[in-house]
Design a protein around this motif. Structure first.
Motif, PDB file in Angstrom:
ATOM      1  N   THR A  75       0.829  -1.205   0.000  1.00 34.26           N
ATOM      2  CA  THR A  75       0.000   0.000   0.000  1.00 34.26           C
ATOM      3  C   THR A  75       0.863   1.256   0.000  1.00 34.26           C
ATOM      4  O   THR A  75       0.572   2.214  -0.718  1.00 34.26           O
ATOM      5  CB  THR A  75      -0.938   0.008   1.223  1.00 34.26           C
ATOM      6  OG1 THR A  75      -1.683  -1.206   1.243  1.00 34.26           O
ATOM      7  CG2 THR A  75      -1.899   1.173   1.169  1.00 34.26           C
ATOM      8  N   PHE A  78       2.210   1.723  -3.484  1.00 33.17           N
ATOM      9  CA  PHE A  78       1.147   2.244  -4.340  1.00 33.17           C
ATOM     10  C   PHE A  78       0.935   3.734  -4.092  1.00 33.17           C
ATOM     11  O   PHE A  78       0.796   4.520  -5.035  1.00 33.17           O
ATOM     12  CB  PHE A  78      -0.155   1.477  -4.100  1.00 33.17           C
ATOM     13  CG  PHE A  78      -1.361   2.136  -4.691  1.00 33.17           C
ATOM     14  CD1 PHE A  78      -1.585   2.094  -6.054  1.00 33.17           C
ATOM     15  CD2 PHE A  78      -2.262   2.819  -3.892  1.00 33.17           C
ATOM     16  CE1 PHE A  78      -2.687   2.716  -6.611  1.00 33.17           C
ATOM     17  CE2 PHE A  78      -3.360   3.446  -4.427  1.00 33.17           C
ATOM     18  CZ  PHE A  78      -3.578   3.393  -5.797  1.00 33.17           C
ATOM     19  N   LEU A  79       0.916   4.139  -2.833  1.00 32.06           N
ATOM     20  CA  LEU A  79       0.691   5.545  -2.513  1.00 32.06           C
ATOM     21  C   LEU A  79       1.843   6.426  -2.989  1.00 32.06           C
ATOM     22  O   LEU A  79       1.618   7.550  -3.442  1.00 32.06           O
ATOM     23  CB  LEU A  79       0.468   5.720  -1.010  1.00 32.06           C
ATOM     24  CG  LEU A  79      -0.892   5.246  -0.513  1.00 32.06           C
ATOM     25  CD1 LEU A  79      -0.938   5.247   1.005  1.00 32.06           C
ATOM     26  CD2 LEU A  79      -2.004   6.096  -1.085  1.00 32.06           C
ATOM     27  N   LEU A  82       1.330   6.781  -6.683  1.00 36.16           N
ATOM     28  CA  LEU A  82       0.204   7.685  -6.898  1.00 36.16           C
ATOM     29  C   LEU A  82       0.610   9.127  -6.615  1.00 36.16           C
ATOM     30  O   LEU A  82       0.249  10.046  -7.365  1.00 36.16           O
ATOM     31  CB  LEU A  82      -0.985   7.284  -6.020  1.00 36.16           C
ATOM     32  CG  LEU A  82      -2.225   8.157  -6.112  1.00 36.16           C
ATOM     33  CD1 LEU A  82      -2.835   8.057  -7.509  1.00 36.16           C
ATOM     34  CD2 LEU A  82      -3.232   7.758  -5.058  1.00 36.16           C
ATOM     35  N   CYS A 101       0.552  11.883  -0.184  1.00 36.56           N
ATOM     36  CA  CYS A 101       0.864  10.474  -0.430  1.00 36.56           C
ATOM     37  C   CYS A 101       2.352  10.180  -0.255  1.00 36.56           C
ATOM     38  O   CYS A 101       2.736   9.041  -0.010  1.00 36.56           O
ATOM     39  CB  CYS A 101       0.438  10.077  -1.842  1.00 36.56           C
ATOM     40  SG  CYS A 101      -1.330  10.003  -2.087  1.00 36.56           S
ATOM     41  N   ARG A 107       1.144   9.806   4.854  1.00 35.82           N
ATOM     42  CA  ARG A 107       0.892   8.579   4.095  1.00 35.82           C
ATOM     43  C   ARG A 107       0.190   7.540   4.953  1.00 35.82           C
ATOM     44  O   ARG A 107      -0.615   6.744   4.468  1.00 35.82           O
ATOM     45  CB  ARG A 107       2.196   8.016   3.545  1.00 35.82           C
ATOM     46  CG  ARG A 107       1.978   6.888   2.570  1.00 35.82           C
ATOM     47  CD  ARG A 107       3.245   6.265   2.045  1.00 35.82           C
ATOM     48  NE  ARG A 107       4.325   7.201   1.863  1.00 35.82           N
ATOM     49  CZ  ARG A 107       5.577   6.961   2.248  1.00 35.82           C
ATOM     50  NH1 ARG A 107       5.885   5.830   2.843  1.00 35.82           N
ATOM     51  NH2 ARG A 107       6.519   7.843   2.056  1.00 35.82           N
ATOM     52  N   ALA A 110      -3.437   8.186   4.666  1.00 37.87           N
ATOM     53  CA  ALA A 110      -3.908   7.757   3.344  1.00 37.87           C
ATOM     54  C   ALA A 110      -3.927   6.235   3.242  1.00 37.87           C
ATOM     55  O   ALA A 110      -4.823   5.668   2.612  1.00 37.87           O
ATOM     56  CB  ALA A 110      -3.020   8.352   2.257  1.00 37.87           C
ATOM     57  N   ARG A 111      -2.953   5.572   3.881  1.00 37.64           N
ATOM     58  CA  ARG A 111      -2.901   4.106   3.841  1.00 37.64           C
ATOM     59  C   ARG A 111      -4.151   3.507   4.468  1.00 37.64           C
ATOM     60  O   ARG A 111      -4.740   2.570   3.937  1.00 37.64           O
ATOM     61  CB  ARG A 111      -1.667   3.608   4.575  1.00 37.64           C
ATOM     62  CG  ARG A 111      -1.543   2.096   4.582  1.00 37.64           C
ATOM     63  CD  ARG A 111      -0.414   1.560   5.453  1.00 37.64           C
ATOM     64  NE  ARG A 111       0.762   2.365   5.470  1.00 37.64           N
ATOM     65  CZ  ARG A 111       1.241   2.948   6.587  1.00 37.64           C
ATOM     66  NH1 ARG A 111       0.621   2.798   7.735  1.00 37.64           N
ATOM     67  NH2 ARG A 111       2.335   3.661   6.536  1.00 37.64           N
ATOM     68  N   VAL A 114      -7.017   3.929   2.009  1.00 30.00           N
ATOM     69  CA  VAL A 114      -6.923   3.018   0.853  1.00 30.00           C
ATOM     70  C   VAL A 114      -7.240   1.595   1.277  1.00 30.00           C
ATOM     71  O   VAL A 114      -7.974   0.880   0.577  1.00 30.00           O
ATOM     72  CB  VAL A 114      -5.517   3.112   0.203  1.00 30.00           C
ATOM     73  CG1 VAL A 114      -5.286   1.984  -0.773  1.00 30.00           C
ATOM     74  CG2 VAL A 114      -5.351   4.446  -0.500  1.00 30.00           C
ATOM     75  N   GLN A 115      -6.720   1.170   2.415  1.00 24.18           N
ATOM     76  CA  GLN A 115      -6.988  -0.195   2.869  1.00 24.18           C
ATOM     77  C   GLN A 115      -8.463  -0.394   3.202  1.00 24.18           C
ATOM     78  O   GLN A 115      -9.026  -1.453   2.925  1.00 24.18           O
ATOM     79  CB  GLN A 115      -6.104  -0.539   4.066  1.00 24.18           C
ATOM     80  CG  GLN A 115      -4.652  -0.728   3.678  1.00 24.18           C
ATOM     81  CD  GLN A 115      -3.734  -0.940   4.867  1.00 24.18           C
ATOM     82  OE1 GLN A 115      -4.053  -0.580   5.989  1.00 24.18           O
ATOM     83  NE2 GLN A 115      -2.574  -1.516   4.600  1.00 24.18           N
ATOM     84  N   LEU A 117     -10.956   1.234   1.760  1.00 24.36           N
ATOM     85  CA  LEU A 117     -11.649   1.216   0.469  1.00 24.36           C
ATOM     86  C   LEU A 117     -11.474  -0.123  -0.236  1.00 24.36           C
ATOM     87  O   LEU A 117     -12.449  -0.705  -0.721  1.00 24.36           O
ATOM     88  CB  LEU A 117     -11.134   2.350  -0.426  1.00 24.36           C
ATOM     89  CG  LEU A 117     -11.722   2.422  -1.823  1.00 24.36           C
ATOM     90  CD1 LEU A 117     -13.196   2.776  -1.763  1.00 24.36           C
ATOM     91  CD2 LEU A 117     -10.962   3.436  -2.660  1.00 24.36           C
ATOM     92  N   VAL A 118     -10.261  -0.631  -0.259  1.00 24.78           N
ATOM     93  CA  VAL A 118     -10.010  -1.931  -0.895  1.00 24.78           C
ATOM     94  C   VAL A 118     -10.742  -3.035  -0.137  1.00 24.78           C
ATOM     95  O   VAL A 118     -11.297  -3.957  -0.745  1.00 24.78           O
ATOM     96  CB  VAL A 118      -8.495  -2.205  -0.988  1.00 24.78           C
ATOM     97  CG1 VAL A 118      -8.217  -3.641  -1.395  1.00 24.78           C
ATOM     98  CG2 VAL A 118      -7.849  -1.257  -1.985  1.00 24.78           C
TER      99      VAL A 118
END
Length: 182
Positions: A75, A78-79, A82, A101, A107, A110-111, A114-115, A117-118
């Motif tokens: 992750t 990826f960030l 991005l 990010c 970060r 944001a992590r 993202v986690q 959301l996934v």
């Protein structure tokens, strides 16, 4: 409205917002200063992307075989990618999001997003994978017998007292998953 059109509308709205912010900034401080702000943010962003990119890729390659650590490092990678992409796009809003990010302490925020959301997007597939796993593993079948609820009393079946003693408490965390086989 389908997801595709929602994504297209969000991208177009973001582009319009970027242009509006740049227009406002150029009107406020001047076009030359606005260009200088964009160039400085791009240079700082590229340097930060280079430094953080090397760190995250190295940590990904040296990751221990623990799934939680690998997921966090993937992750982060990826960030960082991005963030680098957002810094390449012209605009102040994308630069701020890209820097969020790239900077390690933002970060982490944001992590988590993202986690989450996934996790929401993959939840139905994970549930199906768990059921398939249960079907394929022979150790998940528990041998037993069905006791009819009609045979209460002296007929050798389960009594009402037996039913109360074997019923789980409301605070019992034990969950039994499975299916009834004929």
């Amino acid at each position: 409205m389908s997801r595709f059109w929602l994504v297209v509308a969000a991208l177009l709205g973001g582009a319009v917002l970027e242009i509006a912010v740049l227009w406002w900034l150029a009107d406020t401080i001047g076009a030359g200063w606005t260009l200088l702000v964009l160039v400085i943010s791009a240079v700082v962003g590229v340097l930060l992307f280079r430094r953080e990119g090397v760190r995250t890729f190295a940590s990904l390659l040296q990751a221990p075989p623990e799934p939680d650590q690998i997921g966090q490092r993937v992750t982060d990678t990826f960030l960082v990618m991005l963030g680098g992409l957002l810094l390449l796009l012209p605009g102040l809003i994308s630069d701020v999001l890209g820097l969020m990010c790239l900077v390690p302490f933002t970060r982490a925020i944001a992590r988590r997003g993202v986690q989450a959301l996934v996790g929401q997007l993959t939840r139905p597939y994970r549930d199906r994978a768990d059921l398939i796993d249960l079907h394929l593993r022979p150790d998940t079948v528990v041998p037993g017998q069905t006791v009819s609820g009609e045979s209460t009393g002296n007929g050798g079946g389960a009594t009402a007292a037996d039913d109360r003693t074997h019923r789980p408490r409301p605070d019992d965390p034990t969950v039994i998953r499975g299916e009834i086989e004929p």
